[in-house]
Design a protein around this motif. Sequence first.
Motif, PDB file in Angstrom:
ATOM      1  N   HIS A  21       0.825  -1.204   0.000  1.00 34.02           N
ATOM      2  CA  HIS A  21       0.000   0.000   0.000  1.00 34.02           C
ATOM      3  C   HIS A  21       0.865   1.262   0.000  1.00 34.02           C
ATOM      4  CE1 HIS A  21      -3.756  -2.176   0.638  1.00 34.02           C
ATOM      5  NE2 HIS A  21      -3.160  -2.883   1.578  1.00 34.02           N
ATOM      6  N   ASN A  24       2.188   1.918  -3.400  1.00 31.09           N
ATOM      7  CA  ASN A  24       1.104   2.347  -4.288  1.00 31.09           C
ATOM      8  C   ASN A  24       0.827   3.839  -4.121  1.00 31.09           C
ATOM      9  OD1 ASN A  24       0.618  -0.070  -5.580  1.00 31.09           O
ATOM     10  ND2 ASN A  24      -1.097  -0.661  -4.271  1.00 31.09           N
ATOM     11  N   HIS A  28       1.899   5.231  -7.402  1.00 32.32           N
ATOM     12  CA  HIS A  28       0.964   4.763  -8.431  1.00 32.32           C
ATOM     13  C   HIS A  28      -0.469   5.262  -8.301  1.00 32.32           C
ATOM     14  CE1 HIS A  28       4.180   2.150  -9.690  1.00 32.32           C
ATOM     15  NE2 HIS A  28       4.193   1.519  -8.525  1.00 32.32           N
ATOM     16  N   VAL A  29      -0.754   6.123  -7.348  1.00 29.54           N
ATOM     17  CA  VAL A  29      -2.114   6.666  -7.208  1.00 29.54           C
ATOM     18  C   VAL A  29      -2.016   8.184  -7.343  1.00 29.54           C
ATOM     19  CG1 VAL A  29      -4.188   6.787  -5.774  1.00 29.54           C
ATOM     20  CG2 VAL A  29      -2.700   4.772  -5.642  1.00 29.54           C
ATOM     21  N   ARG A 290      -1.158  -7.718  -7.736  1.00 31.85           N
ATOM     22  CA  ARG A 290      -0.612  -6.362  -7.799  1.00 31.85           C
ATOM     23  C   ARG A 290      -1.669  -5.359  -8.266  1.00 31.85           C
ATOM     24  NH1 ARG A 290       3.306  -7.370 -10.877  1.00 31.85           N
ATOM     25  NH2 ARG A 290       4.963  -7.472  -9.325  1.00 31.85           N
ATOM     26  N   ASP A 291      -2.349  -5.655  -9.357  1.00 25.06           N
ATOM     27  CA  ASP A 291      -3.357  -4.742  -9.889  1.00 25.06           C
ATOM     28  C   ASP A 291      -4.561  -4.634  -8.960  1.00 25.06           C
ATOM     29  OD1 ASP A 291      -1.782  -4.277 -12.094  1.00 25.06           O
ATOM     30  OD2 ASP A 291      -2.842  -5.691 -13.387  1.00 25.06           O
ATOM     31  N   LEU A 294      -3.831  -2.225  -6.211  1.00 26.87           N
ATOM     32  CA  LEU A 294      -3.844  -0.861  -6.712  1.00 26.87           C
ATOM     33  C   LEU A 294      -5.281  -0.359  -6.867  1.00 26.87           C
ATOM     34  CD1 LEU A 294      -2.272   1.554  -7.693  1.00 26.87           C
ATOM     35  CD2 LEU A 294      -2.124   0.492  -9.954  1.00 26.87           C
ATOM     36  N   ASP A 297      -6.700   0.425  -3.435  1.00 27.88           N
ATOM     37  CA  ASP A 297      -6.206   1.690  -2.895  1.00 27.88           C
ATOM     38  C   ASP A 297      -6.865   2.883  -3.577  1.00 27.88           C
ATOM     39  OD1 ASP A 297      -4.550   0.506  -1.024  1.00 27.88           O
ATOM     40  OD2 ASP A 297      -2.831   0.410  -2.382  1.00 27.88           O
ATOM     41  N   ARG A 298      -7.058   2.795  -4.873  1.00 27.19           N
ATOM     42  CA  ARG A 298      -7.738   3.871  -5.584  1.00 27.19           C
ATOM     43  C   ARG A 298      -9.202   3.974  -5.150  1.00 27.19           C
ATOM     44  NH1 ARG A 298      -5.099   2.854 -11.650  1.00 27.19           N
ATOM     45  NH2 ARG A 298      -3.255   4.171 -11.312  1.00 27.19           N
TER      46      ARG A 298
END
Length: 339
Positions: A21, A24, A28-29, A290-291, A294, A297-298
């Motif tokens: 997390h 991410n 990545h967020v 992994r995806d 993500l 988290d989004r």
Amino acid sequence: MRKVDVVGVAVLGVGRAGMVHARNFAEHVPEARLAGVYDADRERVDAVASELGTKGYYNIEDLLQDASIDAVVVAAPTFAHKDLVVAAAAAKKAILCEKPLALTPDEAEAMQEAVTAAGVPFVMGFMRRYDENFRRAKEIIARGDIGRPLIIKSTGKGPGLPSRWAWDVKKSNGVLGEVNSHDFDSVHWLMEAEYAWVFARGKNLRSEELKEEFPDFYDNALVMFEMTNGCLGMIDGSCPSEYGYDARIEIQGSEGVLFIGDIARHGLTVCTRSKGVAKDVVDSWRSLFRDAYLKEDRHLVECLVKGVQPQTTLQDGRRALKVVRAANQSIITGKVVSI
């Protein structure tokens, strides 16, 4: 809806799941930033804060008083979840809580009361529900492509022993809690039915060195059950499994069968005369999902900023906890436990 340009997210507990997390939100967020990390291990806090370019906290009260932090991810050991969630809710922070939700029904009730009173978004960390293959499977079942579900079998295995604190079943609810909470939730979600009863067996078959200090520890478990829609099922868990991370589900229907997941890593097959056909196994849940992590988290950010209702809820966590504890009771008593 919240009016905020970038959501500040702090991660509480930066072990294996916490680091997924943390990375991410750090990288990545785009709608969020990693605003801080907290852990009981001060050296770990310093190392992660330096690596990810964020602020490290040694005191949870200081973190929760920081107005730049809008949400937290609770990824600490299970026995710490209740206190962290209750404190975060009181501080009006949105919450994503890793599984399992808590240790006991009383802890889960206290968490529910705190979150409800605060009116903050709460996302339960059942990342499989955000995985594309699991989502497609649910659609296929709902369309009736395989007919009426008759038998469901779910496998959840980890490649290595959990952390030492988890060897004490009283602090972790055992492998069925730490590893197979995902399986119990996925089965409910896919079947859209409740558990009627469970019958379980658990044994320490591989960890001889733990038997004296942790006599209740089990590293392999089997759970048979029936759902309220009449579907029969089985969940098997193992930690360590040694050969790799293994998360698969098979659903037999009246008109066909559905398989979710594969022990082999997708996209790489080697064929030689001497060794035949070979595929690499999945090495970690971190790579397989992994995806999904993500997207999870989004989703936390969407719930906070756009007012979207959580797709995985505290009640989902309470349900899985109830079934885990019933299965552990069955292991102890040797009897079927009604739910």
